[in-house]
Design an enzyme around this catalytic site. Structure first.
Site, PDB file in Angstrom:
ATOM      1  N   HIS A 236      20.217  53.829  44.984  1.00 25.97           N
ATOM      2  CA  HIS A 236      19.673  54.881  45.812  1.00 25.97           C
ATOM      3  C   HIS A 236      18.735  54.382  46.797  1.00 25.97           C
ATOM      4  O   HIS A 236      19.032  55.050  48.162  1.00 25.97           O
ATOM      5  CB  HIS A 236      19.154  55.842  44.836  1.00 25.97           C
ATOM      6  CG  HIS A 236      19.033  57.213  45.718  1.00 25.97           C
ATOM      7  ND1 HIS A 236      20.122  58.018  45.997  1.00 25.97           N
ATOM      8  CD2 HIS A 236      17.739  57.832  46.284  1.00 25.97           C
ATOM      9  CE1 HIS A 236      19.618  59.190  46.634  1.00 25.97           C
ATOM     10  NE2 HIS A 236      18.139  58.967  46.602  1.00 25.97           N
ATOM     11  N   ALA A 351      44.693  44.048  40.479  1.00 26.31           N
ATOM     12  CA  ALA A 351      45.794  43.134  40.052  1.00 26.31           C
ATOM     13  C   ALA A 351      46.167  42.501  41.479  1.00 26.31           C
ATOM     14  O   ALA A 351      46.903  41.424  41.673  1.00 26.31           O
ATOM     15  CB  ALA A 351      46.938  44.038  39.410  1.00 26.31           C
ATOM     16  N   ASP A 378      50.184  42.307  36.468  1.00 23.04           N
ATOM     17  CA  ASP A 378      50.126  41.300  37.860  1.00 23.04           C
ATOM     18  C   ASP A 378      50.790  40.104  37.276  1.00 23.04           C
ATOM     19  O   ASP A 378      51.307  39.875  36.105  1.00 23.04           O
ATOM     20  CB  ASP A 378      48.864  41.178  38.302  1.00 23.04           C
ATOM     21  CG  ASP A 378      48.110  40.425  37.461  1.00 23.04           C
ATOM     22  OD1 ASP A 378      48.413  39.537  37.009  1.00 23.04           O
ATOM     23  OD2 ASP A 378      46.680  40.889  37.391  1.00 23.04           O
ATOM     24  N   ARG A 397      32.807  37.664  35.767  1.00 19.80           N
ATOM     25  CA  ARG A 397      33.657  37.026  36.421  1.00 19.80           C
ATOM     26  C   ARG A 397      34.404  35.804  35.675  1.00 19.80           C
ATOM     27  O   ARG A 397      33.818  35.142  34.884  1.00 19.80           O
ATOM     28  CB  ARG A 397      33.198  36.298  37.711  1.00 19.80           C
ATOM     29  CG  ARG A 397      32.621  37.643  38.490  1.00 19.80           C
ATOM     30  CD  ARG A 397      31.958  36.802  39.903  1.00 19.80           C
ATOM     31  NE  ARG A 397      31.280  38.054  40.722  1.00 19.80           N
ATOM     32  CZ  ARG A 397      32.118  38.672  41.718  1.00 19.80           C
ATOM     33  NH1 ARG A 397      33.157  38.357  41.974  1.00 19.80           N
ATOM     34  NH2 ARG A 397      31.402  39.424  42.383  1.00 19.80           N
ATOM     35  N   GLY A 410      35.756  42.048  46.129  1.00 24.07           N
ATOM     36  CA  GLY A 410      35.330  42.814  45.072  1.00 24.07           C
ATOM     37  C   GLY A 410      33.768  42.715  44.754  1.00 24.07           C
ATOM     38  O   GLY A 410      32.913  41.948  45.258  1.00 24.07           O
TER      39      GLY A 410
END
Length: 453
Positions: A236, A351, A378, A397, A410
């Site tokens: 924030h 995907a 995918d 990841r 991303g």
């Protein structure tokens, strides 16, 4: 056998049953030993019956004496034989070999003899009233005689009582553990305020375990809430300076030479990524603070997924990727439309991000076993099997085995948001590798919410 209650029951029951049977057998063996040790007294009793048989033989003849001996067999189960000095049986009865053996022993000893045949006490006693005569036979085996149907029923009743008491004991011992396990599952499912109060009041080891769990849960709740507050506060606080930085970049772009526009464009792209990351963090923090969807309403889930598929097709087209939709029409669902849209959009974008050029992402909607099933597949490199359960963790990841094919990197939060959104609707998200290659992510929403028009 997986139930701990049944395991305890079987062990308690087996132990009690063995103890009951062993106690019975030890008692019977002690009785038999005492019976064996009273051999002298038993032979004296047998001699009295022999003297009586001789007396009847002298007074009333062999027929009456035989009736007396057979009467002993019927009434008190004593088998008797009367032998003269030549070894002849006076009543003409067939004589078993073990009786002749004890008779021979008595003649050899020139006195009373005794032994056991299959647990029955054998005797051969010379009669004082008739020298040379011997009364021989077999006494009843009190040990064997008492092992009757009544004894079996008593043992059976005792074993059944042991089973009943063992079950009560097993249930009482495992009930607090089951309650503690249920609380642990609630805590693991995200209910950070779950505590086991009932078991914690106990004064035994189970109570200590419950108190330790409560202390651990309280500490974990404190740490996780602190972490979420920190992420939300930082996100924030960063929003405002990033917004001002974006405005400043836009103003500065108006006064820069043409050859420097590439650097400014790169800064704007990085600023956009930071804004996306902060937006995702704020969304995830908001979802973590909820226990149910904020804006539940009945929606046309088929139409919603159709729109998401069209948007995905539009986003993937410039990069040579498409989205194929196989959507069951007319499926309505009571939930938060924005939340479900965000969940499925994140799956579709993820995907597209990992799909090779020229491939298609498949999006399907169906009803399966009374549940709503949303599937996004995918044709990318997939995910190592050991990583599948971790990909819904924030910022997790798997770069080595799953490389992106789109420039959008991303932020590692899309799958986490999808998982939390499904959980708020009472559903689940799972991932698996497709046999033909690629990753399949499935959302299952509970059957008590969806309806088919």
């Amino acid at each position: 056998m997986r139930s701990y209650t049944l395991k305890l029951f079987w062990w308690f029951w087996l132990t009690a049953a063995v103890a009951v049977v062993a106690s019975h057998m030890i008692g019977k063996l002690a009785e038999e030993e005492q019976f064996r040790n009273r051999g002298e007294t038993l032979r004296e009793i047998a001699a009295l019956y022999g003297e009586k048989a001789v007396s009847i033989l002298d007074r009333s003849g062999s027929g009456a004496a035989l009736d007396y001996v057979t009467g002993l067999q019927r009434t008190i189960r004593i088998t008797g034989f009367l032998f003269d000095e030549n070894g002849k049986e006076m009543f003409g009865q067939p004589v078993p070999d073990y009786i002749r053996a004890i008779l021979a022993e008595a003649r050899k000893k020139n006195g009373p003899a005794g032994s056991f045949e299959r647990g029955r006490p054998l005797f051969a006693v010379p009669l004082e009233s008739r020298p040379g005569y011997i009364f021989a036979g077999a006494l009843p085996n009190l040990f064997r005689e008492r092992t009757s149907a009544a004894t079996f029923y008593r043992l059976f009743t005792a074993v059944l009582a042991a089973a009943f008491l063992s079950w009560i004991l097993a249930v009482r011992l495992t009930r607090p553990l089951k309650g503690l396990g249920k609380t642990m599952r609630k805590f693991a499912a995200g209910a950070l305020d779950a505590r086991e109060e009932r078991a914690a009041r106990r004064k035994d080891d189970i109570g200590a375990l419950a108190r330790d769990f409560n202390a651990m849960a309280a500490r974990i709740e404190e740490l996780l809430k602190g972490q979420r507050r920190l992420l939300a506060d930082v996100s924030h606080e960063l929003r405002s300076p990033l917004t001002r930085l974006g405005v400043a970049l836009e103003l500065a772009r108006r006064h820069i030479p043409e050859e420097a526009s590439g650097e400014y464009e790169r800064m704007e792209n990085e600023l956009a990524r930071m804004n996306t990351l902060i937006g995702s963090l704020l969304q995830l923090s908001r979802l973590d603070a909820l226990d149910r969807p904020e804006n539940r309403q009945t929606m046309d889930l088929s139409a919603l997924l159709g729109e998401i598929a069209e948007d995905g097709e539009f986003e993937g087209a410039p990069h040579g990727r498409g989205v194929s939709a196989d959507i069951l029409p007319g499926v309505s669902y009571s939930g938060d439309p924005a939340l479900l849209r965000s969940a499925v959009e994140n799956l579709v974008r993820n995907a597209l991000r990992y799909s090779p050029e020229g491939e298609t992402v498949d999006v399907s909607l169906a009803l399966q076993d009374g549940k709503v099933r949303i599937l996004v597949e995918d044709r990318g490199p997939g995910v190592p099997d050991e990583e599948l359960e971790h990909i819904f963790t924030p910022f997790h990841r798997v770069e080595q085995a799953r490389e992106r094919t789109l420039p959008d990197e991303g932020c590692g939060l899309g799958l986490a948001i999808a998982g939390r959104a499904a959980a708020l609707h009472g559903g689940t998200v799972t991932a698996r590798n497709r046999p033909e290659g690629g990753l399949a992510v499935e959302i299952l929403l509970p059957e008590d919410r969806p309806e088919k028009d």
